[in-house]
Design an enzyme around this catalytic site. Structure first.
Site, PDB file in Angstrom:
ATOM      1  N   LYS A 172      53.531 -41.006  60.288  1.00  0.00           N
ATOM      2  CA  LYS A 172      52.549 -40.747  59.229  1.00  0.00           C
ATOM      3  C   LYS A 172      51.278 -40.137  59.823  1.00  0.00           C
ATOM      4  CE  LYS A 172      54.052 -44.169  55.814  1.00  0.00           C
ATOM      5  NZ  LYS A 172      53.781 -45.387  55.063  1.00  0.00           N
TER       6      LYS A 172
ATOM      7  N   GLU B 190      63.553 -52.408  60.310  1.00  0.00           N
ATOM      8  CA  GLU B 190      62.087 -52.457  60.414  1.00  0.00           C
ATOM      9  C   GLU B 190      61.585 -53.733  61.088  1.00  0.00           C
ATOM     10  OE1 GLU B 190      59.513 -50.964  57.279  1.00  0.00           O
ATOM     11  OE2 GLU B 190      61.276 -50.325  56.163  1.00  0.00           O
TER      12      GLU B 190
ATOM     13  N   HIS C 160      87.929 -46.685  50.524  1.00  0.00           N
ATOM     14  CA  HIS C 160      88.535 -45.358  50.417  1.00  0.00           C
ATOM     15  C   HIS C 160      88.110 -44.443  51.556  1.00  0.00           C
ATOM     16  CE1 HIS C 160      90.116 -46.270  46.397  1.00  0.00           C
ATOM     17  NE2 HIS C 160      89.064 -47.069  46.349  1.00  0.00           N
TER      18      HIS C 160
HETATM   19  O1  PA5 Z   1      58.046 -51.277  55.064  1.00  0.00           O
HETATM   20  C1  PA5 Z   1      57.324 -50.356  55.413  1.00  0.00           C
HETATM   21  O2  PA5 Z   1      56.270 -50.532  56.056  1.00  0.00           O
HETATM   22  C2  PA5 Z   1      57.680 -48.930  55.054  1.00  0.00           C
HETATM   23  O3  PA5 Z   1      59.028 -48.825  54.714  1.00  0.00           O
HETATM   24  C3  PA5 Z   1      56.768 -48.434  53.922  1.00  0.00           C
HETATM   25  O4  PA5 Z   1      57.046 -49.137  52.735  1.00  0.00           O
HETATM   26  C4  PA5 Z   1      56.949 -46.932  53.702  1.00  0.00           C
HETATM   27  O5  PA5 Z   1      56.572 -46.229  54.862  1.00  0.00           O
HETATM   28  C5  PA5 Z   1      56.121 -46.420  52.529  1.00  0.00           C
HETATM   29  O6  PA5 Z   1      54.803 -46.839  52.602  1.00  0.00           O
HETATM   30  P1  PA5 Z   1      54.119 -47.456  51.306  1.00  0.00           P
HETATM   31  O7  PA5 Z   1      54.961 -48.636  50.931  1.00  0.00           O
HETATM   32  O8  PA5 Z   1      52.755 -47.846  51.704  1.00  0.00           O
HETATM   33  O9  PA5 Z   1      54.141 -46.368  50.277  1.00  0.00           O
END
Ligand code: PA5
Length: 353
Positions: free
Chosen positions: A347, A237, A253
């Site tokens: 999203k 990310e 393994h």
């Molecule tokens: O780090 C991020 O931005 C994502 O992994 C979000 O955590 C994920 O899309 C879920 O969104 P939220 O944390 O708002 O529920």
């Protein structure tokens, strides 16, 4: 000047303040404990399971809890990263519904199911639809501060669950562990921050080793398993780059057998073994043998030992190094670590349907 030697250039490139959030993580952990302690929760009879439901940055706290609690709680902790809750969820289940934004559709769906199944629910969020639903349903909400990326809120999205379990009489008072974790991270940040030069900054050195290679992060069943997963997610990310993780002893393994071909790709892998002084003694032996088997096959192997004495401090000491390294790797790739356009696009497109 190369980017890793230019702290100001890194702050300028970091439009969402990921470096600032990292600097503030120690204080976030301390505040997170207080937020959990102030939650409106009461003890629960006949608890059979704890489920944490969330996605991405909001789910990793569930894994931290799962790993933390595995030798401490009498009931299992299950992490649910899906629209649908496991069949066993019912009136004797405690469900933590966690979404930083409060708008993640899988988590909203799981929350509705938890209500239908009569589970005890505690919500962790900054607000959004989840906060609204829980408010209307009279479900306890731990409202955490907004304004940072969900993955930067790992303290807020995990440590309150420990406080809630303590307040329900299921875990001991962990305030001393949180305090140790806070002060350890406060001392670590002085060595990991952007102003510390590359040759004495462990996170920058790691990022340089990951650059133009594929990081492979190995932990072991116990505290470092979840940290390996965290490193992978943060590299994905923040640096927008692939990374893979696995866990000892299982990887001995299967995965280890696959380090023969194709040679030219294997030489682009950089392996990190995350270690904890409390790793099982047989697993500690496996680290050395594994290293010997694969050392010449990959670009490099490095072992990183957790610091601190309590479990929380040990886990976060490794999380902290990986978080910083992933942001420095983003800098080396010339990308802004904060925005996650792919997730936002997904999203948005799903919301259109
Ligand atoms: O780090 C991020 O931005 C994502 O992994 C979000 O955590 C994920 O899309 C879920 O969104 P939220 O944390 O708002 O529920």
């Amino acid at each position: 000047m190369p980017i890793l030697d230019d702290a100001q250039a890194m702050y300028n490139a970091d439009t969402k303040g990921m470096l600032k959030a990292l600097w503030e993580l120690p204080e976030q952990c301390a505040r997170a404990w207080e937020l959990g302690m102030a939650a409106d929760v009461s003890p629960m009879d006949n608890l059979r399971q704890v489920v944490v439901t969330g996605l991405g940055g909001s789910a990793i706290g569930g894994d931290l809890l799962r790993v933390y609690a595995t030798q401490r709680l009498d009931v299992p902790v299950v992490v649910n990263r899906d629209y649908v809750l496991p069949k066993f969820v019912g009136p004797y289940t405690l469900v933590f519904a966690v979404s930083y934004s409060g708008n993640t559709e899988e988590t909203l769906s799981a929350y509705v199911q938890a209500r239908e199944k009569g589970a005890r629910i505690v919500v962790l969020t900054t607000g959004g639809k989840l906060g609204e639903l829980a408010g209307n349903d009279g479900v306890p909400v731990i409202t955490v501060p907004g304004g940072i990326a969900p993955r930067s809120a790992t303290g807020y999205l995990f440590i309150p669950t420990l406080a809630v379990l303590y307040r329900m009489g299921l875990l001991p008072d962990l305030s001393h562990e949180v305090a140790e974790c806070t002060s350890l991270l406060q001392s670590m940040r002085e060595k990991l921050k952007p102003e510390v030069p590359r040759d004495s900054n462990q996170a920058k050195m790691l990022a340089a080793n990951f650059h133009n290679r594929i990081p492979v992060i190995w932990g072991s069943s116990g505290t470092t398993e979840v940290v390996a997963q965290r490193w992978k997610g943060q590299i994905n990310e923040n640096a927008k780059a692939p990374a893979y993780w696995n866990v000892f002893p299982e990887l001995n393994h299967n995965e280890l057998v696959g380090f023969e071909f194709p040679g030219e790709l294997l030489r682009r892998l950089y392996v990190v073994i995350l270690r904890d002084p409390q790793d099982h003694p047989r697993v500690q032996k496996r680290f050395a043998i594994t290293r010997e088997i694969m050392e010449g096959e990959v670009a490099g192997v490095v072992e990183i030992m957790a610091r601190g004495s309590g479990t929380l401090a040990r886990m976060y000491s490794l999380v902290y190094i990986g978080d910083y390294a992933s942001v420095y790797l983003a800098m080396l790739y010339g990308v802004d670590p904060g925005p996650v356009r792919v997730i936002d696009t997904l999203k948005a497109r799903l919301a259109e349907e």
